[in-house]
Write a protein that holds these residues in place. Structure first.
Motif, mmCIF file in Angstrom:
data_model
loop_
_atom_site.group_PDB
_atom_site.id
_atom_site.type_symbol
_atom_site.label_atom_id
_atom_site.label_comp_id
_atom_site.label_asym_id
_atom_site.label_seq_id
_atom_site.Cartn_x
_atom_site.Cartn_y
_atom_site.Cartn_z
ATOM 1 N N GLY A 138 1.956 6.868 1.949
ATOM 2 C CA GLY A 138 2.778 5.700 1.456
ATOM 3 C C GLY A 138 3.976 5.375 2.721
ATOM 4 N N LEU A 139 5.122 6.730 2.925
ATOM 5 C CA LEU A 139 6.399 6.821 2.969
ATOM 6 C C LEU A 139 5.858 6.713 4.813
ATOM 7 N N PHE B 152 3.366 10.732 -7.342
ATOM 8 C CA PHE B 152 4.142 11.190 -8.665
ATOM 9 C C PHE B 152 3.499 11.124 -10.072
ATOM 10 N N ARG B 153 2.468 10.726 -10.370
ATOM 11 C CA ARG B 153 1.417 10.550 -11.195
ATOM 12 C C ARG B 153 0.489 11.840 -10.737
ATOM 13 N N ILE B 154 0.189 11.845 -9.768
ATOM 14 C CA ILE B 154 -0.257 13.031 -9.320
ATOM 15 C C ILE B 154 0.221 14.263 -8.483
ATOM 16 N N ARG B 155 1.111 14.702 -8.957
ATOM 17 C CA ARG B 155 2.092 15.636 -7.582
ATOM 18 C C ARG B 155 2.006 17.216 -7.990
ATOM 19 N N ASP C 234 0.278 -1.155 -0.287
ATOM 20 C CA ASP C 234 0.105 -0.003 0.174
ATOM 21 C C ASP C 234 0.955 1.368 0.201
ATOM 22 N N GLY C 235 1.746 1.199 0.596
ATOM 23 C CA GLY C 235 3.114 2.788 0.382
ATOM 24 C C GLY C 235 3.623 2.636 -0.767
ATOM 25 N N VAL C 236 4.266 1.487 -0.980
ATOM 26 C CA VAL C 236 4.929 1.915 -2.334
ATOM 27 C C VAL C 236 3.870 2.627 -3.132
ATOM 28 N N THR C 237 2.851 1.601 -3.600
ATOM 29 C CA THR C 237 2.017 2.051 -4.356
ATOM 30 C C THR C 237 1.499 3.709 -4.099
#
Length: 183
Positions: free
Chosen positions: A133-134, A118-121, A109-112
């Motif tokens: 996530g972190l 990075f896709r929606i920043r 879940d965190g990695v996802t």
């Protein structure tokens, strides 16, 4: 809301308060003794696995009697019952298994979430996705590296969920009280 009477809201108010208070107390008990709560969850899952296995076994037996060949269902019944028995006879192994599964879930879940960030920043508020996530990755490594932390995490999560649910029910009771005063 138009069909509910003042008495309905008053009756529901008491129910919400009672359920909320019970959940709140159980949540605080779970948070004060997370390892014990983890073993309680593990025991409940063991019982549920046995019940599911018995249900599958009865279904497979019924299918055999009607002339079908339910070998997959029978196999899953044996696996479920065996897993449930292992959980009940070896509770520490069950808690460790649940802890590893929960750790794997937090890691995935965190990695996802980090990848999604990075896709929606460019979207406002997306930083919270990265932080979430972190945190998930950090929790996964904490659980993986420390057996007690991992085992206790199950009870802590149960406690937090029960506390938030209890507060929610109490607030619903308060809402019912406010509505019953206006009617």
């Amino acid at each position: 809301m138009g069909r509910c009477s003042k008495e309905d809201f008053a009756k529901n108010k008491r129910r919400f308060y009672l359920v909320g208070a019970i959940m709140l107390v159980l949540g605080f008990v779970s948070l004060s003794m997370p390892l014990l709560a983890s073993f309680a969850v593990e025991t409940m899952i063991g019982c549920l696995l046995i019940a599911a296995g018995l249900g599958s076994a009865f279904g497979a037996f019924g299918a055999v009697r009607s002339g079908d060949s339910p070998w997959q269902q029978a196999f899953m019944a044996v696996i479920s019952i065996a897993a449930g028995v292992i959980f009940l006879t070896h509770p520490l192994a069950g808690v460790m298994t649940l802890s590893m599964l929960l750790s794997a879930y937090f890691l995935i879940d965190g990695v996802t979430k980090v990848v999604e960030y990075f896709r929606i920043r460019e979207i406002g508020g997306s930083l919270w996705i990265l932080l979430s996530g972190l945190l998930g990755v950090a929790l996964a490594f904490m659980m993986w590296n420390n057996v007690i932390t991992g085992a206790s995490m199950i009870g802590i999560m149960l406690g937090v969920d029960l506390v938030f649910s209890g507060v929610s029910f109490i607030l619903l009771g308060r809402g019912c009280s406010n509505i019953s005063k206006r009617i």
